[in-house]
Design a protein around this motif. Structure first.
Motif, PDB file in Angstrom:
ATOM      1  N   TYR A   1      -7.051  28.089 -38.574  1.00  0.00           N
ATOM      2  CA  TYR A   1      -8.339  27.610 -39.073  1.00  0.00           C
ATOM      3  C   TYR A   1      -8.678  28.598 -40.122  1.00  0.00           C
ATOM      4  O   TYR A   1      -9.134  29.709 -39.954  1.00  0.00           O
ATOM      5  CB  TYR A   1      -9.349  27.576 -37.949  1.00  0.00           C
ATOM      6  CG  TYR A   1      -8.714  26.462 -36.956  1.00  0.00           C
ATOM      7  CD1 TYR A   1      -9.166  25.227 -36.977  1.00  0.00           C
ATOM      8  CD2 TYR A   1      -8.459  26.971 -35.576  1.00  0.00           C
ATOM      9  CE1 TYR A   1      -8.498  24.419 -36.086  1.00  0.00           C
ATOM     10  CE2 TYR A   1      -7.836  26.293 -34.561  1.00  0.00           C
ATOM     11  CZ  TYR A   1      -8.083  24.773 -34.883  1.00  0.00           C
ATOM     12  OH  TYR A   1      -7.540  23.912 -33.739  1.00  0.00           O
TER      13      TYR A   1
ATOM     14  N   GLU B   1     -12.874  23.427 -29.631  1.00  0.00           N
ATOM     15  CA  GLU B   1     -12.137  24.049 -30.726  1.00  0.00           C
ATOM     16  C   GLU B   1     -11.729  23.110 -31.830  1.00  0.00           C
ATOM     17  O   GLU B   1     -11.683  23.473 -32.874  1.00  0.00           O
ATOM     18  CB  GLU B   1     -10.689  24.290 -30.092  1.00  0.00           C
ATOM     19  CG  GLU B   1      -9.668  24.752 -31.064  1.00  0.00           C
ATOM     20  CD  GLU B   1      -8.221  25.193 -30.525  1.00  0.00           C
ATOM     21  OE1 GLU B   1      -7.189  25.122 -31.139  1.00  0.00           O
ATOM     22  OE2 GLU B   1      -7.959  25.054 -29.377  1.00  0.00           O
ATOM     23  N   ASP B   2     -11.901  21.666 -31.320  1.00  0.00           N
ATOM     24  CA  ASP B   2     -11.542  20.573 -32.580  1.00  0.00           C
ATOM     25  C   ASP B   2     -12.664  20.927 -33.717  1.00  0.00           C
ATOM     26  O   ASP B   2     -12.608  19.986 -34.611  1.00  0.00           O
ATOM     27  CB  ASP B   2     -11.743  19.261 -31.767  1.00  0.00           C
ATOM     28  CG  ASP B   2     -10.627  18.961 -30.915  1.00  0.00           C
ATOM     29  OD1 ASP B   2      -9.492  19.655 -30.975  1.00  0.00           O
ATOM     30  OD2 ASP B   2     -10.653  18.021 -30.113  1.00  0.00           O
ATOM     31  N   GLU B   3     -13.865  21.421 -33.370  1.00  0.00           N
ATOM     32  CA  GLU B   3     -14.858  21.632 -34.366  1.00  0.00           C
ATOM     33  C   GLU B   3     -14.638  22.835 -35.346  1.00  0.00           C
ATOM     34  O   GLU B   3     -15.433  22.801 -36.350  1.00  0.00           O
ATOM     35  CB  GLU B   3     -16.370  21.866 -33.801  1.00  0.00           C
ATOM     36  CG  GLU B   3     -17.479  21.751 -34.561  1.00  0.00           C
ATOM     37  CD  GLU B   3     -18.732  21.931 -33.947  1.00  0.00           C
ATOM     38  OE1 GLU B   3     -19.871  21.809 -34.578  1.00  0.00           O
ATOM     39  OE2 GLU B   3     -18.926  21.733 -32.432  1.00  0.00           O
TER      40      GLU B   3
ATOM     41  N   LYS C   1     -10.754  24.388 -23.798  1.00  0.00           N
ATOM     42  CA  LYS C   1     -11.246  23.429 -24.467  1.00  0.00           C
ATOM     43  C   LYS C   1     -12.305  23.846 -25.604  1.00  0.00           C
ATOM     44  O   LYS C   1     -12.409  23.476 -26.815  1.00  0.00           O
ATOM     45  CB  LYS C   1     -11.667  22.012 -24.011  1.00  0.00           C
ATOM     46  CG  LYS C   1     -12.026  21.076 -24.990  1.00  0.00           C
ATOM     47  CD  LYS C   1     -12.423  19.695 -24.076  1.00  0.00           C
ATOM     48  CE  LYS C   1     -13.028  18.740 -24.990  1.00  0.00           C
ATOM     49  NZ  LYS C   1     -13.457  17.586 -24.203  1.00  0.00           N
TER      50      LYS C   1
ATOM     51  N   ASN D   1      -0.206  25.866 -30.849  1.00  0.00           N
ATOM     52  CA  ASN D   1      -0.273  24.417 -31.525  1.00  0.00           C
ATOM     53  C   ASN D   1       0.249  24.769 -33.143  1.00  0.00           C
ATOM     54  O   ASN D   1      -0.058  23.734 -33.617  1.00  0.00           O
ATOM     55  CB  ASN D   1      -1.578  23.858 -31.455  1.00  0.00           C
ATOM     56  CG  ASN D   1      -1.657  23.559 -29.896  1.00  0.00           C
ATOM     57  OD1 ASN D   1      -0.910  22.899 -29.099  1.00  0.00           O
ATOM     58  ND2 ASN D   1      -2.795  24.122 -29.284  1.00  0.00           N
TER      59      ASN D   1
ATOM     60  N   LYS E   1      -1.426  26.028 -35.517  1.00  0.00           N
ATOM     61  CA  LYS E   1      -2.497  25.820 -36.315  1.00  0.00           C
ATOM     62  C   LYS E   1      -3.122  27.026 -36.942  1.00  0.00           C
ATOM     63  O   LYS E   1      -2.945  28.077 -36.271  1.00  0.00           O
ATOM     64  CB  LYS E   1      -3.509  24.839 -35.484  1.00  0.00           C
ATOM     65  CG  LYS E   1      -3.233  23.482 -35.111  1.00  0.00           C
ATOM     66  CD  LYS E   1      -4.470  22.631 -34.430  1.00  0.00           C
ATOM     67  CE  LYS E   1      -4.126  21.381 -33.851  1.00  0.00           C
ATOM     68  NZ  LYS E   1      -5.133  20.998 -32.908  1.00  0.00           N
TER      69      LYS E   1
END
Length: 338
Positions: A301, A268-270, A215, A297, A299
């Motif tokens: 970034y 990771e969400d950040e 995470k 996933n 995705k």
């Protein structure tokens, strides 16, 4: 000494004049010795070969415009090697011996230090390992400390340029309470498969999440991660990350330049909130990340839409390099000047 094309140097080994060694027997360290031989004779049952009792460091020396030689943050490397020794039950070098050995090996290989503005430096590799012949799992009784050097160019062929990274969940570099905080070979062996697979997919390096929850941000291959947002330098805090001396230096420089610094867990969400991101370490200094792909996933970034390093990363990179080469005042006394 053969003619060296300094501007074409890669990041690899080159034979130099010699190396410095020190041996440990019967509970004490001997004197420093100068050797011209590149090889060591070791028993096939040596502890380091079977049980990985080995630690190393990486540092650099630079030649400035003034002709002087500057070795960057010797004391910090000595402290980190002491920590690694404590972590895997090896005897520490006597206080000051590490620095003495570094200075000696640099002085005796001074002609291999690349000239100013060549883009190259002298890489310094201290390594310490146990070599007592034994089959049982226990710390060795005999140890060898060696420092050798090699002139090197940029770690990445493109130098200070953005490259893509990829998140891996198939592998863990180290466990939360394992050897991740020590600079030992086993951590790097554990990263090789992920690194090879990342290269095969066209990425410069793999990117690890924490081993426990998958995470939080852990490390970028063999380097620390940092992100920039809202005039803040953010870097992960974890019990499985190697304390990078380059990262420590960048955090100080960020503060000097008026940025806020945060060392904390980063989910990771950040990642989408960062304006810039990079990997940092002795070899590359800063490797700006163009994008970080999460293939599991679907995705991506993106940290550089134009393919160029961000302004804060660029400023920090130039500042650190200027201090290392003596172009800017070393207000924190990081350099040992010869």
């Amino acid at each position: 000494m053969a003619e060296i094309n300094w501007s074409e140097l890669g990041f690899g080994y080159m034979k130099t004049n010699g190396n410095v060694r020190c041996e440990y027997h019967n509970g004490s360290w001997g004197a420093l010795e100068w050797h011209t031989d590149e090889y060591i004779q070791m028993h096939m049952a040596a502890t380091c070969l079977h049980y990985g009792q080995e630690a190393f460091e990486g540092m650099k020396a630079f030649r400035g415009k003034d002709g002087k030689i500057r070795i960057f943050r010797i004391e910090e490397n000595a402290k980190r090697m002491d920590s690694s020794c404590d972590g895997i039950c090896m005897p520490r070098l006597p206080e000051g011996r590490f620095k003495e050995a570094v200075i000696e090996v640099v002085k005796k290989n001074a002609e291999f230090i690349p000239p100013y503005e060549s883009g190259a430096a002298l890489y310094i590799r201290p390594v310490l390992f146990g070599y007592t012949p034994q089959i049982g799992v226990s710390p060795a009784n005999d140890y060898l400390f060696i420092i050798f050097v090699s002139p090197v160019g940029p770690y990445f062929k493109g130098g200070f340029a953005t490259t893509p990274y990829v998140i891996t969940r198939k592998y863990d570099r180290s466990a939360p309470l394992g050897t991740g905080i020590y600079k030992v070979g086993g951590n790097y062996a554990a990263s090789l498969r992920a690194h090879v697979e990342a290269h095969e997919k066209g990425y410069s390096s793999e990117f690890y999440l924490d081993a426990k929850e998958k995470k939080y941000i852990d490390e970028c291959g063999a380097a620390n991660f940092f992100g920039i947002k809202n005039n803040t330098y953010v870097t992960p805090k974890s019990t499985s990350i190697l304390p990078s001396i380059t990262n420590k230096s960048l955090m100080q420089l960020a503060e000097d330049l008026g940025l806020k610094v945060e060392r904390r867990p980063i989910a990771e969400d950040e990642l989408p909130t960062f304006e810039e991101a990079g990997a940092c370490g002795t070899a590359a200094v800063i490797s700006p990340i163009s994008r970080l792909d999460d293939l599991d996933n679907n995705k991506s970034y993106v940290f550089s839409k134009d393919g160029k390093p961000g302004p804060v990363s660029t400023m920090l990179y130039k500042k650190l390099r200027a201090i290392q080469y003596g172009d800017e005042e070393d207000i924190h006394n990081w350099n040992t000047v010869l």
